[in-house]
Motif scaffolding. Structure first.
Motif, PDB file in Angstrom:
ATOM      1  N   GLU A 125      -3.892  11.114   4.696  1.00 22.61           N
ATOM      2  CA  GLU A 125      -2.634  10.455   5.050  1.00 22.61           C
ATOM      3  C   GLU A 125      -2.282   9.310   4.114  1.00 22.61           C
ATOM      4  OE1 GLU A 125      -0.439   8.321   8.871  1.00 22.61           O
ATOM      5  OE2 GLU A 125      -2.418   9.208   9.126  1.00 22.61           O
ATOM      6  N   ASP A 126      -3.234   8.417   3.827  1.00 23.13           N
ATOM      7  CA  ASP A 126      -2.923   7.272   2.980  1.00 23.13           C
ATOM      8  C   ASP A 126      -2.511   7.703   1.570  1.00 23.13           C
ATOM      9  OD1 ASP A 126      -5.604   8.081   2.475  1.00 23.13           O
ATOM     10  OD2 ASP A 126      -6.191   6.057   1.854  1.00 23.13           O
ATOM     11  N   PHE A 164       4.111  21.432   5.938  1.00 24.31           N
ATOM     12  CA  PHE A 164       3.616  21.166   7.299  1.00 24.31           C
ATOM     13  C   PHE A 164       3.020  19.769   7.395  1.00 24.31           C
ATOM     14  CE2 PHE A 164       3.249  25.915   7.838  1.00 24.31           C
ATOM     15  CZ  PHE A 164       4.189  26.006   8.850  1.00 24.31           C
ATOM     16  N   ARG A 165       2.283  19.369   6.374  1.00 26.12           N
ATOM     17  CA  ARG A 165       1.648  18.036   6.396  1.00 26.12           C
ATOM     18  C   ARG A 165       2.707  16.940   6.419  1.00 26.12           C
ATOM     19  NH1 ARG A 165      -2.282  15.105   8.306  1.00 26.12           N
ATOM     20  NH2 ARG A 165      -3.345  13.786   6.812  1.00 26.12           N
ATOM     21  N   LEU A 169       3.235  14.303   9.471  1.00 22.02           N
ATOM     22  CA  LEU A 169       3.131  12.867   9.236  1.00 22.02           C
ATOM     23  C   LEU A 169       4.446  12.127   9.470  1.00 22.02           C
ATOM     24  CD1 LEU A 169       0.852  12.796   6.051  1.00 22.02           C
ATOM     25  CD2 LEU A 169       0.200  12.215   8.411  1.00 22.02           C
ATOM     26  N   GLY A 170       5.515  12.875   9.767  1.00 25.35           N
ATOM     27  CA  GLY A 170       6.795  12.258  10.040  1.00 25.35           C
ATOM     28  C   GLY A 170       7.578  11.859   8.802  1.00 25.35           C
ATOM     29  N   ILE A 171       7.133  12.309   7.642  1.00 25.60           N
ATOM     30  CA  ILE A 171       7.837  12.005   6.397  1.00 25.60           C
ATOM     31  C   ILE A 171       9.092  12.864   6.286  1.00 25.60           C
ATOM     32  CG2 ILE A 171       7.665  12.055   3.872  1.00 25.60           C
ATOM     33  CD1 ILE A 171       4.653  11.415   4.272  1.00 25.60           C
TER      34      ILE A 171
END
Length: 174
Positions: A125-126, A164-165, A169-171
């Motif tokens: 994520e980071d 999907f990622r 992650l809401g991006i």
């Protein structure tokens, strides 16, 4: 899927991995798994096998290289997260998790966790947030498809996995 995320972060920290793309095959081997590549005749993309203390990750060579990276991460997730039931075959104690079309739909809890582990280890994520912010700063009018393609290339994953990622992650929104 906090358990899968935490385990992926723990593994990345254990090996001090902070560069891209994530060396998933080397991680799996360092964790004790042997990687066996073979051309499967069926729809499976891979399997995880436990034979006593021996771990084997089988990978279908008919799939793309990026798909193989995700398969290794997914199967490593099974090996690290799931003790599971044991099956006795020819006096050997084995556990086999086949990755197929059902697992791609993520309908079973263990499959969902293994997919979450794979996503978190291949696309931390980071690192995603940092790379996405950099790309959007460099090109404020970047279209979603170009963002996905650029990030997929940087993380060496499929555009489908990256899409999907980014949604998870809401991006991006679905």
């Amino acid at each position: 899927m906090g358990k899968a995320r935490d385990k992926a972060e723990s593994v990345l920290n254990k090996y001090s991995i902070r560069t891209l793309p994530i060396p998933v095959e080397e991680i799996a081997q360092a964790e004790g798994a042997e990687i066996a590549r073979h051309r499967f005749e069926g729809p499976e993309s891979g399997f995880a096998l436990r034979n006593g203390s021996r771990w084997i990750i089988g990978v279908n060579t008919q799939t793309s290289r990026r798909r193989q990276r995700f398969t290794i991460a997914h199967e490593l997730g099974h090996l690290l997260l799931h003790e599971g039931r044991e099956l006795t075959v020819d006096q050997a104690v084995l556990r086999i998790d086949l990755r197929d079309e059902v697992s791609s739909m993520a309908t079973k809890v263990e499959e969902i966790e293994a997919n979450a582990f794979a996503a978190n280890i291949l696309m931390p994520e980071d690192m995603i947030l940092s790379s996405a912010a950099r790309l959007m700063d460099e090109n404020p009018s970047i279209v979603h498809s170009d963002l996905i393609v650029n990030l997929a290339r940087e993380f060496d994953v499929s555009t489908e996995a990256m899409g999907f990622r980014l949604i998870n992650l809401g991006i991006l929104t679905a």
